[in-house]
Design a protein around this motif. Sequence first.
Motif, PDB file in Angstrom:
ATOM      1  N   THR A  63       4.324  11.652  -5.549  1.00 21.59           N
ATOM      2  CA  THR A  63       4.251  10.620  -4.514  1.00 21.59           C
ATOM      3  C   THR A  63       5.382   9.615  -4.677  1.00 21.59           C
ATOM      4  OG1 THR A  63       2.822   9.176  -5.772  1.00 21.59           O
ATOM      5  CG2 THR A  63       1.745  10.796  -4.390  1.00 21.59           C
ATOM      6  N   THR A  64       5.931   9.532  -5.901  1.00 15.64           N
ATOM      7  CA  THR A  64       7.071   8.648  -6.115  1.00 15.64           C
ATOM      8  C   THR A  64       8.213   9.013  -5.181  1.00 15.64           C
ATOM      9  OG1 THR A  64       6.486   8.372  -8.412  1.00 15.64           O
ATOM     10  CG2 THR A  64       8.758   7.908  -7.835  1.00 15.64           C
ATOM     11  N   PHE A  65       8.328  10.344  -4.872  1.00 21.01           N
ATOM     12  CA  PHE A  65       9.407  10.764  -3.993  1.00 21.01           C
ATOM     13  C   PHE A  65       8.975  10.734  -2.533  1.00 21.01           C
ATOM     14  CE2 PHE A  65      11.340  12.098  -7.909  1.00 21.01           C
ATOM     15  CZ  PHE A  65      12.667  11.781  -7.672  1.00 21.01           C
ATOM     16  N   GLY A  66       8.404   9.601  -2.123  1.00 18.32           N
ATOM     17  CA  GLY A  66       8.337   9.319  -0.708  1.00 18.32           C
ATOM     18  C   GLY A  66       7.119   9.756   0.053  1.00 18.32           C
ATOM     19  N   LEU A  67       6.191  10.504  -0.567  1.00 17.36           N
ATOM     20  CA  LEU A  67       5.070  10.985   0.227  1.00 17.36           C
ATOM     21  C   LEU A  67       4.079   9.867   0.511  1.00 17.36           C
ATOM     22  CD1 LEU A  67       4.040  13.488   1.568  1.00 17.36           C
ATOM     23  CD2 LEU A  67       2.717  13.999  -0.477  1.00 17.36           C
ATOM     24  N   SER A  68       3.761   9.082  -0.516  1.00 10.60           N
ATOM     25  CA  SER A  68       2.803   8.003  -0.324  1.00 10.60           C
ATOM     26  C   SER A  68       3.357   6.765  -1.016  1.00 10.60           C
ATOM     27  CB  SER A  68       1.458   8.405  -0.941  1.00 10.60           C
ATOM     28  OG  SER A  68       0.800   7.275  -1.424  1.00 10.60           O
ATOM     29  N   TYR A  69       3.287   5.645  -0.325  1.00  5.50           N
ATOM     30  CA  TYR A  69       3.995   4.481  -0.855  1.00  5.50           C
ATOM     31  C   TYR A  69       3.126   3.586  -1.738  1.00  5.50           C
ATOM     32  CZ  TYR A  69       7.696   5.844   2.256  1.00  5.50           C
ATOM     33  OH  TYR A  69       8.681   6.539   2.855  1.00  5.50           O
ATOM     34  N   GLY A  70       1.812   3.832  -1.746  1.00  4.46           N
ATOM     35  CA  GLY A  70       0.940   2.925  -2.486  1.00  4.46           C
ATOM     36  C   GLY A  70       0.909   3.231  -3.975  1.00  4.46           C
ATOM     37  N   GLU A  71       0.211   2.370  -4.702  1.00  4.01           N
ATOM     38  CA  GLU A  71       0.025   2.583  -6.135  1.00  4.01           C
ATOM     39  C   GLU A  71      -0.950   3.728  -6.355  1.00  4.01           C
ATOM     40  OE1 GLU A  71       1.148   0.870  -8.973  1.00  4.01           O
ATOM     41  OE2 GLU A  71       2.664   0.184  -7.552  1.00  4.01           O
ATOM     42  N   ILE A  72      -0.742   4.474  -7.433  1.00  2.00           N
ATOM     43  CA  ILE A  72      -1.697   5.504  -7.816  1.00  2.00           C
ATOM     44  C   ILE A  72      -2.363   5.037  -9.105  1.00  2.00           C
ATOM     45  CG2 ILE A  72      -1.969   7.903  -8.509  1.00  2.00           C
ATOM     46  CD1 ILE A  72      -1.036   7.761  -5.700  1.00  2.00           C
ATOM     47  N   ASP A  73      -3.708   5.024  -9.103  1.00  6.79           N
ATOM     48  CA  ASP A  73      -4.438   4.608 -10.302  1.00  6.79           C
ATOM     49  C   ASP A  73      -4.471   5.773 -11.287  1.00  6.79           C
ATOM     50  OD1 ASP A  73      -6.071   3.677 -12.236  1.00  6.79           O
ATOM     51  OD2 ASP A  73      -7.585   2.870 -10.870  1.00  6.79           O
ATOM     52  N   LEU A  74      -3.683   5.651 -12.377  1.00  7.42           N
ATOM     53  CA  LEU A  74      -3.531   6.764 -13.301  1.00  7.42           C
ATOM     54  C   LEU A  74      -4.798   7.026 -14.111  1.00  7.42           C
ATOM     55  CD1 LEU A  74       0.093   6.235 -14.628  1.00  7.42           C
ATOM     56  CD2 LEU A  74      -0.698   7.597 -12.714  1.00  7.42           C
ATOM     57  N   ASN A  75      -5.739   6.063 -14.097  1.00 11.35           N
ATOM     58  CA  ASN A  75      -6.946   6.244 -14.904  1.00 11.35           C
ATOM     59  C   ASN A  75      -8.002   7.084 -14.197  1.00 11.35           C
ATOM     60  OD1 ASN A  75      -6.016   4.700 -17.080  1.00 11.35           O
ATOM     61  ND2 ASN A  75      -6.423   2.838 -15.883  1.00 11.35           N
ATOM     62  N   LYS A  76      -7.791   7.312 -12.908  1.00 10.04           N
ATOM     63  CA  LYS A  76      -8.801   8.074 -12.162  1.00 10.04           C
ATOM     64  C   LYS A  76      -8.490   9.559 -12.225  1.00 10.04           C
ATOM     65  CE  LYS A  76     -10.293   4.515  -9.054  1.00 10.04           C
ATOM     66  NZ  LYS A  76      -9.998   3.773  -7.845  1.00 10.04           N
ATOM     67  N   PRO A  77      -9.551  10.401 -12.124  1.00 13.61           N
ATOM     68  CA  PRO A  77      -9.289  11.839 -12.078  1.00 13.61           C
ATOM     69  C   PRO A  77      -8.533  12.202 -10.804  1.00 13.61           C
ATOM     70  CG  PRO A  77     -11.602  11.390 -11.682  1.00 13.61           C
ATOM     71  CD  PRO A  77     -10.980  10.091 -12.089  1.00 13.61           C
ATOM     72  N   LEU A  78      -7.869  13.360 -10.857  1.00 16.16           N
ATOM     73  CA  LEU A  78      -6.951  13.749  -9.783  1.00 16.16           C
ATOM     74  C   LEU A  78      -7.614  13.754  -8.410  1.00 16.16           C
ATOM     75  CD1 LEU A  78      -4.194  14.882  -8.860  1.00 16.16           C
ATOM     76  CD2 LEU A  78      -5.139  17.147  -9.217  1.00 16.16           C
TER      77      LEU A  78
END
Lengths: 368, 147
Positions: free
Chosen positions: A25-40
């Motif tokens: 998502t860093t490469f442009g698909l989604s601009y929001g933050e991703i919570d790394l502590n949550k399961p995929l």
Amino acid sequence: MSTSHKVTGWLEERLNLTEIFSFFTTFGLSYGEIDLNKPLAEAGREAFSRKLPTYTRGPYILGVLTFLVFLFQGVTGLLLAFYYQPSPTAAYESTLLIIRDATFGWYIYQMHHWGSNMLIALLAVRLARFFLHGVYKKPRELFWVFGAILFLLAAHAALTGSLLPWDQRSYWSVTRGLEVIATLPFVGSVLSFLVGGYDLLSGTLLRFYVLHVIFIPLAMVFFFYLHFATVRKVGLSPLLGEKPAEPKPLYPDHLFQLVILSLILFGAILTLGTLFPVSFSAKADPFSSPSGIRPPWYLLPAYGLVELLPHTLAGVVLLLVMFGLVALPFIERGQYRQLKKRPLFAIAAGAFCVVILVLAFIGYRRGQ
Amino acid sequence: MENKPASPKRREFLDYLLGTSLGATLLAILYPVMKFMIPPAVTESAQNSVVAGSAKEIAANTGKIFKFGTKPGILVRTPAGELKAFSAVCTHLDCIVQYSPEKKQIWCACHNGQYNLSGQNVGGPPPRPLEEYVVNTRGDEIVVSKG
């Protein structure tokens, strides 16, 4: 529990899937933050249902489309690399093998050729849009800077790539192009060092190949990454003069738009490659220069300028234009984004476009 | 309100359409890529015969490796003076065989495979005899052809 849940569960105990996903998502698909502590599954659901401003649709997602074409170039280029041999003795024959003997070889060759033109065109259109909509006003100056650098890099990728087939047309077209680069003060000598001189014999082909397949693509990935990183930091620029539209979720609204637009885009590349295949002429002969050879189209304005002015002056002008292009947000610092509230720059940009077209025409005529 | 029950079906149909077109798109991408990756057949010397050497250069009880298209072949002059030619690829694991004057045999150095002068596997691991070629002499030239 379904099989896919079991598989992701098993993997999740061993890999941080969410972190890998956030890398995409860093490469442009989604601009929001991703919570790394949550399961995929949960992080993915969150990312895909996140509401984004509707102006990320339509022509306003040129950045992602550009990146997709860049990836397309990576894939087709990788395929070509399976057969291509970068040496003056084998380059022509191996290209011939790709075009004539390998199944669908001509197809992939044409896709790669038209993809590169599409990449340059998209980056140029994107810069034009940035200008028209005043996208690069504070705090988004870097959008323009990275966009302009990517444009220059894509042009260099195309130039270095167009030598590789090693036929008469590519050889002499690049020779014309290098005549332009040779006029640049300082930069010209640095580039000359990089490509190993201005005559294209021996070592140059290998250097062009290394620049084309490793150095420039890596630099482009780096600037794409920086661009998407600054988008995540400062956000997309709001629409001009309209009241903020109601945000829509990434899936399905934005994603479907992206799929539809990319299908049109790649359809255009396939159509161009099939209907207007680039020619492949006789093997390059450094001792016989054919008539009617022009530099690649993106270098025509510069070629026209070099024809018109003394070389040193033309080189200085070209260099100033390149610096001006990259540094535009720091030159035009007014706060207004609407075109009619910055008439001076609107007129200057219009005049610039006219000059570019006239110079391209002169370059085109000169090449005949 | 009357239309409502029809709606899920239409949605299913659209999903189905979308899914199949996605599959077709993937197929349209993967098929050319797979076909491209298969190396094109090298225009193998359509010639069915090759000049393996001159009659003078090969003495009795010696052998010589020659190129038959892209594959190696072995030309042997037996102690009795007869000319024989075989594929030089060992039938065991694709090593290249050679002529052993001491044993008067064709011998593979990799795993000590042995063939007699008719190409029959007579010792070691090779499972099959060597492919035999037809030998003709044309003046001084030795011409080997596939049978």
